[in-house]
Design an enzyme around this catalytic site. Structure first.
Site, PDB file in Angstrom:
ATOM      1  N   ALA A 144      -9.207  -0.499  15.090  1.00 44.66           N
ATOM      2  CA  ALA A 144     -10.234  -1.271  15.185  1.00 44.66           C
ATOM      3  C   ALA A 144      -9.540  -2.573  15.178  1.00 44.66           C
ATOM      4  CB  ALA A 144     -11.197  -1.197  14.057  1.00 44.66           C
ATOM      5  N   LYS A 190      -8.738 -10.973   5.259  1.00 43.70           N
ATOM      6  CA  LYS A 190      -9.224 -11.277   6.522  1.00 43.70           C
ATOM      7  C   LYS A 190     -10.699 -10.882   6.963  1.00 43.70           C
ATOM      8  CE  LYS A 190      -7.431  -8.877   9.735  1.00 43.70           C
ATOM      9  NZ  LYS A 190      -6.261  -8.293  10.570  1.00 43.70           N
ATOM     10  N   GLU A 222      -8.610 -11.566  16.116  1.00 45.34           N
ATOM     11  CA  GLU A 222      -9.714 -11.748  14.883  1.00 45.34           C
ATOM     12  C   GLU A 222      -9.612 -13.070  14.465  1.00 45.34           C
ATOM     13  OE1 GLU A 222      -8.666  -7.139  13.401  1.00 45.34           O
ATOM     14  OE2 GLU A 222      -7.541  -8.781  12.711  1.00 45.34           O
ATOM     15  N   GLY A 243       3.010 -11.196  16.657  1.00 46.89           N
ATOM     16  CA  GLY A 243       3.616 -10.033  16.298  1.00 46.89           C
ATOM     17  C   GLY A 243       4.362 -10.070  14.736  1.00 46.89           C
ATOM     18  N   SER A 268       0.724  -1.277  -0.148  1.00 46.11           N
ATOM     19  CA  SER A 268       0.008   0.003   0.003  1.00 46.11           C
ATOM     20  C   SER A 268       0.866   1.249  -0.073  1.00 46.11           C
ATOM     21  CB  SER A 268      -0.877  -0.111   1.215  1.00 46.11           C
ATOM     22  OG  SER A 268      -1.767  -0.965   1.179  1.00 46.11           O
ATOM     23  N   GLY A 269       1.736   1.227   0.673  1.00 40.45           N
ATOM     24  CA  GLY A 269       2.849   2.497   0.942  1.00 40.45           C
ATOM     25  C   GLY A 269       3.474   2.800  -0.264  1.00 40.45           C
ATOM     26  N   CYS A 280      -1.740  -5.954   2.895  1.00 35.07           N
ATOM     27  CA  CYS A 280      -2.827  -5.585   3.344  1.00 35.07           C
ATOM     28  C   CYS A 280      -3.755  -6.447   2.281  1.00 35.07           C
ATOM     29  CB  CYS A 280      -3.137  -4.369   3.361  1.00 35.07           C
ATOM     30  SG  CYS A 280      -4.979  -3.832   3.640  1.00 35.07           S
ATOM     31  N   ALA A 334      14.397  -7.125  -5.194  1.00 36.22           N
ATOM     32  CA  ALA A 334      15.388  -6.382  -5.365  1.00 36.22           C
ATOM     33  C   ALA A 334      16.002  -6.095  -4.001  1.00 36.22           C
ATOM     34  CB  ALA A 334      14.852  -4.831  -5.846  1.00 36.22           C
ATOM     35  N   GLU A 349     -26.082   6.647  18.545  1.00 38.79           N
ATOM     36  CA  GLU A 349     -26.530   7.911  19.309  1.00 38.79           C
ATOM     37  C   GLU A 349     -25.914   7.733  20.698  1.00 38.79           C
ATOM     38  OE1 GLU A 349     -30.699   7.701  20.460  1.00 38.79           O
ATOM     39  OE2 GLU A 349     -30.965   5.596  19.901  1.00 38.79           O
ATOM     40  N   ARG A 375       1.827 -15.081  26.473  1.00 35.64           N
ATOM     41  CA  ARG A 375       2.801 -15.044  27.676  1.00 35.64           C
ATOM     42  C   ARG A 375       2.554 -14.134  28.693  1.00 35.64           C
ATOM     43  NH1 ARG A 375       7.309 -12.065  23.885  1.00 35.64           N
ATOM     44  NH2 ARG A 375       6.447 -10.203  23.448  1.00 35.64           N
ATOM     45  N   THR A 415      -2.244   0.249   7.422  1.00 37.58           N
ATOM     46  CA  THR A 415      -2.087   0.279   6.306  1.00 37.58           C
ATOM     47  C   THR A 415      -2.384   1.863   5.830  1.00 37.58           C
ATOM     48  OG1 THR A 415      -2.672  -1.911   5.386  1.00 37.58           O
ATOM     49  CG2 THR A 415      -3.263  -0.127   3.971  1.00 37.58           C
ATOM     50  N   TYR A 448      -4.211  -8.161  17.902  1.00 32.83           N
ATOM     51  CA  TYR A 448      -5.435  -8.014  17.059  1.00 32.83           C
ATOM     52  C   TYR A 448      -5.577  -9.136  15.999  1.00 32.83           C
ATOM     53  CZ  TYR A 448      -2.622  -6.339  13.188  1.00 32.83           C
ATOM     54  OH  TYR A 448      -1.693  -6.061  12.145  1.00 32.83           O
ATOM     55  N   CYS A 482      -5.404  -7.591   5.672  1.00 32.28           N
ATOM     56  CA  CYS A 482      -6.592  -7.054   6.278  1.00 32.28           C
ATOM     57  C   CYS A 482      -7.866  -7.156   5.233  1.00 32.28           C
ATOM     58  CB  CYS A 482      -6.344  -5.580   6.592  1.00 32.28           C
ATOM     59  SG  CYS A 482      -5.324  -4.715   5.434  1.00 32.28           S
ATOM     60  N   GLU A 527       8.667  -5.941  -6.919  1.00 25.94           N
ATOM     61  CA  GLU A 527       7.992  -6.543  -6.046  1.00 25.94           C
ATOM     62  C   GLU A 527       7.982  -8.232  -6.206  1.00 25.94           C
ATOM     63  OE1 GLU A 527       6.057  -8.287  -3.544  1.00 25.94           O
ATOM     64  OE2 GLU A 527       5.848  -6.131  -3.314  1.00 25.94           O
ATOM     65  N   HIS A 552     -32.032   8.823  16.406  1.00 21.78           N
ATOM     66  CA  HIS A 552     -32.513   7.421  16.997  1.00 21.78           C
ATOM     67  C   HIS A 552     -33.339   6.399  16.133  1.00 21.78           C
ATOM     68  CE1 HIS A 552     -34.418   5.231  20.463  1.00 21.78           C
ATOM     69  NE2 HIS A 552     -35.472   5.477  19.849  1.00 21.78           N
TER      70      HIS A 552
END
Length: 449
Positions: free
Chosen positions: A343, A51, A183, A264, A15-16, A43, A116, A443, A200, A313, A179, A48, A35, A438
């Site tokens: 999230a 997933k 998930e 991690g 993404s970056g 991602c 590369a 709300e 742990r 991301t 996370y 993400c 690449e 509502h």
């Protein structure tokens, strides 16, 4: 002036890297992107996006049961076809991969589908031995899942392999409590597996608000997920029947069909040749950069997870944009890392932005906390005893909202708008002055007591 093959050579088309390459090319730079796997990065290909699609699929397990209370004649047993979901998810990954590839090409950047490595301050070497030169090199290679160093670790899998399983295991042990672990715990549980989470330490989701993560732990245990705290790997043995027996400190061994490491992620700098250009790494192997994403080598920059600042991301994308605008667009841009929303697409999901209550008390001293602990309307009619919790943390002196933390259905969708308010420095009074919409769960944010 030296004559380089490219103005910019980007290593990594996640993404970056994709954003940096596209924007730099649009500013008129001659750009190449290398690449080694697939365009799109973690991602899109193995993170993400696929997933989240599995999370959507997993939610139908409870939604189908709840549907009976809403009048739908759903059979007691609904068959789940993992292969169908898997094929559809991977097809979507292919579609996005193609879209990312087209985006880079349409911007005028060259795509090189090879690994590369850096071989000098202004030189890279491709897998086929070809050398290319560039005035600037951008490292955007991301990170990879960490695997514990224990006997039998080769029998486990990581999040990279989850999307390619032949079948859903009946019993799975997930190592970790961040996370990714939570998930996939929710996903596998809803797909019918017995899930054991092993960690742990004594806590899950370190960095999130204590009350929110405690609520997730309570709900997860109520659903039947099993937790092993203060546990470290002693070994994994594979039996003749293919089952895995996990030995751990402080607990009896556990026999499962699959072990998933979610302990991690580490920067992908090993073997990248950065030492050849004098690029400094930290103790985690991350590229050390300044506020402008420049490494200790003036011609080499780095963005995204490989810098191990915030592994998200949208952060990588913003860093890529800022890098390209600074160097090629004449725009002085830096990334603001304050009030970044996040999230966890657990079951139910949690979301937060800003300071937790503990962080606010430590930083500000005087703090006011407002909350709402309620049962979502859908859960009431579905006869599901599962409560949501919304929490607002305010500066006790100024009434400014410094943090919002939530657990419940759809809170990741709600937190985005809430993050704008926290980022803008709005006060609790301004939330209270806003008329409630509502009946919604959102709300509750303007009704907190």
């Amino acid at each position: 002036m030296p004559d380089y093959d490219y103005d910019l050579f980007v290593i990594g088309a996640g993404s970056g890297g994709t954003r940096a390459a596209r924007v730099a090319a649009a500013h008129g730079a001659k750009v190449a992107v290398a690449e080694e796997y697939r365009v799109g990065g973690t991602c899109v290909i193995r993170g993400c996006v696929p997933k989240k699609l599995l999370v959507y699929g997993a939610h139908f397990a409870e939604d189908l049961k709840d549907a009976r209370r809403f009048g739908w004649q759903v059979p007691d047993t609904c068959a789940f076809d993992w292969t169908c979901l898997q094929e559809n998810v991977l097809a979507e990954v292919d579609r996005i991969n193609a879209a990312y590839t087209d985006t880079i090409g349409n911007a005028g950047a060259e795509i090189i589908l090879q690994r590369a490595t850096v071989s000098g301050a202004n030189e890279v070497t491709l897998a086929d031995g070809t050398k290319k030169t560039a005035k600037v090199i951008l490292i955007a290679v991301g990170a990879h899942p960490a695997v514990p160093d224990c006997p039998g670790s080769e029998h486990g899998i990581t999040s990279n392999e989850v999307f390619h399983l032949d079948a859903i295991p009946k019993r799975i042990l997930i190592a970790g409590a961040g996370y990714i672990a939570n998930e996939f715990a929710g996903i596998f549980h809803q797909f019918g597996a017995h899930v054991t989470l092993m960690n742990r330490s004594k806590e899950i989701l370190r960095g999130y608000d204590l009350q929110i993560r405690d609520r997730l732990l309570q709900i997860s245990m109520m659903k039947g997920l099993e937790f092993k705290f203060d546990a470290t790997f002693q070994g994994i043995e594979k039996g003749d029947d293919g089952c895995l027996t996990v030995s751990m400190s402080g607990h009896d061994p556990v026999t499962v069909d699959m072990v998933l490491f979610a302990t991690g992620r580490l920067p992908n700098t090993a073997g990248l040749g950065l030492d050849s250009a004098g690029v400094a790494l930290d103790d985690k192997g991350a590229v050390v950069v300044d506020a402008d994403n420049r490494s200790t080598c003036p011609s080499i920059y780095a963005i995204g997870d490989v810098t191990n600042r915030i592994q998200l991301t949208p952060i990588a994308i913003r860093e890529g944009q800022a890098f390209a605008d600074n160097l090629y667009g004449g725009k002085a841009t830096t990334v603001d890392y304050d009030c970044v929303p996040s999230a966890v697409f657990s079951h139910p999901p949690i979301a937060g932005v800003g300071l937790t209550e503990a962080e606010a008390r430590q930083k500000l001293g005087s703090v006011k906390v407002y909350s709402s602990d309620f049962r979502p309307m859908k859960n009431v009619l579905a006869n599901r005893d599962e409560r949501a919790l919304y929490k607002m943390v305010c500066d006790g002196e100024t009434d400014r909202v410094v943090g919002i933390h939530m657990i419940g259905p759809d809170v990741p969708e709600i937190i985005q708008a809430a993050a704008v308010a926290v980022k803008a420095g709005l006060t609790k009074a301004q939330f209270d002055d806003t008329v409630a919409l509502h009946p919604t769960m959102a709300e509750e944010l303007v009704l907190l007591k």
